[in-house]
Design a protein around this motif. Sequence first.
Motif, mmCIF file in Angstrom:
data_model
loop_
_atom_site.group_PDB
_atom_site.id
_atom_site.type_symbol
_atom_site.label_atom_id
_atom_site.label_comp_id
_atom_site.label_asym_id
_atom_site.label_seq_id
_atom_site.Cartn_x
_atom_site.Cartn_y
_atom_site.Cartn_z
ATOM 1 N N ASP A 11 40.829 39.492 39.116
ATOM 2 C CA ASP A 11 41.869 39.896 40.063
ATOM 3 C C ASP A 11 41.755 41.374 40.413
ATOM 4 N N ARG A 15 40.913 42.860 44.153
ATOM 5 C CA ARG A 15 41.790 43.829 44.838
ATOM 6 C C ARG A 15 40.998 45.057 45.290
ATOM 7 N N GLU A 290 48.029 36.461 52.352
ATOM 8 C CA GLU A 290 47.030 35.895 51.453
ATOM 9 C C GLU A 290 45.953 35.123 52.212
ATOM 10 N N GLU A 293 43.535 37.636 53.503
ATOM 11 C CA GLU A 293 42.685 38.147 52.416
ATOM 12 C C GLU A 293 41.628 37.135 52.018
ATOM 13 N N SER A 294 42.010 35.869 51.973
ATOM 14 C CA SER A 294 41.015 34.844 51.636
ATOM 15 C C SER A 294 39.943 34.749 52.708
ATOM 16 N N LYS A 334 51.589 28.947 51.235
ATOM 17 C CA LYS A 334 51.876 30.372 51.093
ATOM 18 C C LYS A 334 52.188 30.799 49.664
ATOM 19 N N SER A 335 52.301 29.849 48.767
ATOM 20 C CA SER A 335 52.514 30.206 47.360
ATOM 21 C C SER A 335 51.218 30.546 46.644
ATOM 22 N N MET A 336 50.096 30.258 47.289
ATOM 23 C CA MET A 336 48.792 30.499 46.670
ATOM 24 C C MET A 336 48.347 31.934 46.878
ATOM 25 N N LYS A 337 47.599 32.445 45.888
ATOM 26 C CA LYS A 337 46.960 33.749 46.024
ATOM 27 C C LYS A 337 45.652 33.594 46.802
ATOM 28 N N ALA A 338 45.114 34.705 47.242
ATOM 29 C CA ALA A 338 43.876 34.676 48.037
ATOM 30 C C ALA A 338 42.742 34.025 47.263
ATOM 31 N N LYS A 339 42.672 34.311 45.955
ATOM 32 C CA LYS A 339 41.593 33.743 45.136
ATOM 33 C C LYS A 339 41.722 32.231 45.014
ATOM 34 N N GLU A 340 42.951 31.733 44.937
ATOM 35 C CA GLU A 340 43.167 30.284 44.872
ATOM 36 C C GLU A 340 42.784 29.621 46.182
#
Length: 1084
Positions: A11, A15, A290, A293-294, A334-340
């Motif tokens: 992470d 970033r 996110e 970012e992904s 929208k609950s997911m992070k970019a990495k997910e």
Amino acid sequence: MEPDTFTDSMDLKVRELLKEVRLDYSPAFTQLVEDTVLAIKDGIDKIPEDLKVWAQRSSIYVHDCLNGFLISVILSYLASQNKINKSMKAKEILRVTLSFIGTLGPQKPIGSLTIIEGIVLLTAPGFVRDIGADAKLSSNIRSQNLSQIGGSYAIQCVAECFHEKDYLNHRYHAKRCLYLCIIKKYLKLSSVVCKVEWSTLQNEARKPVLLVYPAMHLAEVPGFFVRIIPTAKSLFAIAKLNLNRNNVRVLNHGGTIPQATPKYNSSILEDMFLEDSTELIRKTFLGWKELGESSILLKVWARQRSSIYVHDCLNGFLISVILSYLASQNKINKSMKAKEILRVTLSFIATSELWTRGLFFKREGEKAIPKEERMPNRETFPVVICNQSAAFNLAFRVSKIGFIELQEEAALTLKCMEKCKDGGFEEIFMTRVDYASKYDYCMRLNLKGKSEVHASGFCFDDECWRLYEQKVHTLLTQGLTDRAKFIRVTWRNTSSECSIENGLSMFDREPLLVGVLVSSLEKAFRVVDIGPSAENKEEALKFRTFWGEKAELRRFKDGTIAESTVWESEHWARHLILKRISEYVLLRHLSLAKENVVHVVHELDFSLVHGISDPISFSGSLLGALEVLSKRLRLIQDLPLRVSSVQPIDPAFRFTSVFPPEPHPLANDEVDVPRLRKLTPSCIQPLELEGSGNWPMDELSIEKTKTAFLLKIGESLQNTWGMTCIATEDDVDVFTSGYVFRLKILHERGLDLVKREIGRDQVKQVTSADKELFVRSQHSSMINGFQGRYPVYAPVVRLAKRWVASHLFSACLVEEVVELLVAYLFVKPLPFNNAPCSRISGFLRFLRLLSEYDWSFSALVVDINGDLSQNDKREISDNFTLCRKDYEENKQHGRTAMFLAAAYDKASEAWTSFSPNLLELKRLVAYARSSANLLTKLILEEQIGSYKWECLFRTPLNNYDAVILLHRDKLPYPQRLLFPSELNHGKHVAHGKASKSFHPFMLPGDLKGSSKEKEFSNTIKLWYDSLGGDAIGITWEKFPAKKRGRDEVGEEGKDPVDVLKEVGEVGKGFVRSVFLLKAPRRMN
């Protein structure tokens, strides 16, 4: 390290990566964008209304676009005017047509096709609109060289400029280009614009775009540009561009059935739906941080993989489309992070079954797109991503081969996330997986000026360059058969200096690239290919037609009579078989000259061969001699303890020696020993004796007992088999079969202590000789088994060792370090699909590993046999932490800067305890980076100027403070010298003549071990080539300041010239010249 720690580390790195690659929309940059767009609008507004443009004065591109169907258009026009009819014969139609063409003037249009020898009425576009999904959604990324930063803007072509049937016969494409030509002309008049260049939309030559560079430059975005893309919303009826329709009328099947033109139709539909597609992406990305970012992460990932970030596979726009589709299907939220989101997207690309059915955006109020609307795209294209209308496939350019590779890369990336440390961050985002390093064999076809490529026309349904890609792929697939696992052919036609005005013939300047992944070395190095049986007449005829004179009928051992091709080759040259097959097939079927086909496979072999052969071919006789000696040693009866094992530890026995010893005709049982000992290199063999509890306990007595055993072994060999032996206190030299073997005894009690490692004090009791022999034998045994699993490993190691020595790093990296570094590439090939299967790709990966690995914060662990447990890895990690702590506390006398651990050496004590130090490692990294960049360029591009393959092994002497040149005829092996060294600058300090009585086999490194070593060790550092270089580099260490007092003389007051003269005196008879290039900086 715990999984949570890995996640936190990943992470953090993600970033930092996002901070680095995301554009900072500072006020200055925002103002620059706005000013550039305003200048574009002002320039376009200055285009006069109803501007008349003479087509004959426009670009050659227009005529090239129309070439191939122009005659059919003229014939159609004559028929519509009843100037020709069905009652006329062909000869009469020809006469009428030629007569009509002769009457055409510069102002005479042909019906509605006013662009042919006529005029086009242009109207300024309705608007200039931002369509760059990258530009305003925080998902634009910096390229590696910061030279390609820009946003895309649409200019909508006004319908009045086009006829309702301009979708036929490339009329739209021709007018579209002419449209851009006028815009370019007026933009160049603007003072805000620095330059305007041509490019293409996804490498499609018939769809050029403009790159507008502003006159104002910002340091933060030095290569900023605005891309202008024409759009044609609602310009034509969509039904007229149905995939099954023929809109290039010159195409037909047998002259009767029109051939569908799905790619041509899609090319026009793309412009018609570009604004709608962009709006769909904009709505999806809006306010979703996110997701942006992904998108950045996916673009970084894709750009590192040049074979998928290409016209027939993936691009930034398609990445945004796929993400938008996943969002529309609620597969990401929208609950997911970019990495997910990144992981879900890669998993979808790699494994989803939806690809076989096609991806379709749903229309509002409908559950699914009707089957009859989906089928045309699914039946026509290998990959389908349709917009909401289902009339246009956004992925119409993606080829089947390109998509297979995309899925494979996505699957490999998921594997990296699972198996690599820190979630695979380095492998996913920081490692280049380009043509040069990914493919085992790379080829370039230089097709500049080859009219055969576009002999039948530049553009029909598809462009001639794409058709040529398919043709080359088909030929190589048929020629290489099961030798190749995967073949990739791409032709990037758009160069940085392309000029659309000069026509489409300019698009052959860049080479066509071919990458080949071999299925296995056993198949790749196969000498005979068996074709169809002689009884199968039809298949046998096809085989002979394809292979020509190379095909021959042979009877095989099982009695089979079949067609075959034979590629006779020496064993050491079998890596050239694929090159010979590829060249033969391409030259035979494409009518190319041999110089047009550049197959990168043997270009570095010059560094390893003597004359016309590779000295590795002598390995068979060396192993035979070892076998004879080992048997005789075990048969010795008159020893108190019999020889239990013989372990060869010289690199020659594991095939990793750059120049394995060649048999000498005099090194036999009866020989002039004093003379021959100077002429023949030795191979070290440690011997293990039977166990006994009667060995003495003190070190001196143990060594004396070893000496007695060696004397007895030599005596027995001499008496029993008449072998010539020379014994000393430390070892015995045995002359046999043209070789000299040096025997040493490994003390079993010391060996037992080393194996058990019980307590610090007991380990210290092990003599350094025993410990060194044990470690070397462990390493040799491990590498010997490893190279048996990977036949290409040894050639890659030899190239790597040659490079290390050629750049004078012999004192910094011992041979075992190079072997471990190369082994790491084979043990952990990720992010590549497999370990290297060619020496050049392996060598490039070695250079990149050396230059890109994070040596300061990471230990390199080489687990060749998978022996390391989690406890072992934890121990290595602890050792590394202690080593780095010690190094930070005492950088002058601390441990090495390179921590290299293996199963037999968990503390990095064996090979890198004292070298390379920090300065040496920095120099190594810099040289490796430079060589890797040059090698990549040589593989992918033409050889320009002096930058040829030899430069990879030619070290620049001006990077040293002083240089010693040696007499070449006094080198131990003059034939190994690659490039004679000369200097024409610097101060000539000393000159020496070659001594006739001088020892002829002194190595450059011997100067370092001379009696003057202690005197010079704090003043100079020697850099040398242990394999046969004629130059020694010198860099100043700490040089004391001169004392001012006249009475104070001594070592501190020495002049650097005097120091260099003393160095030259040490090598008197061997040193030819000494040059001072840079004076030392005095230390107070």
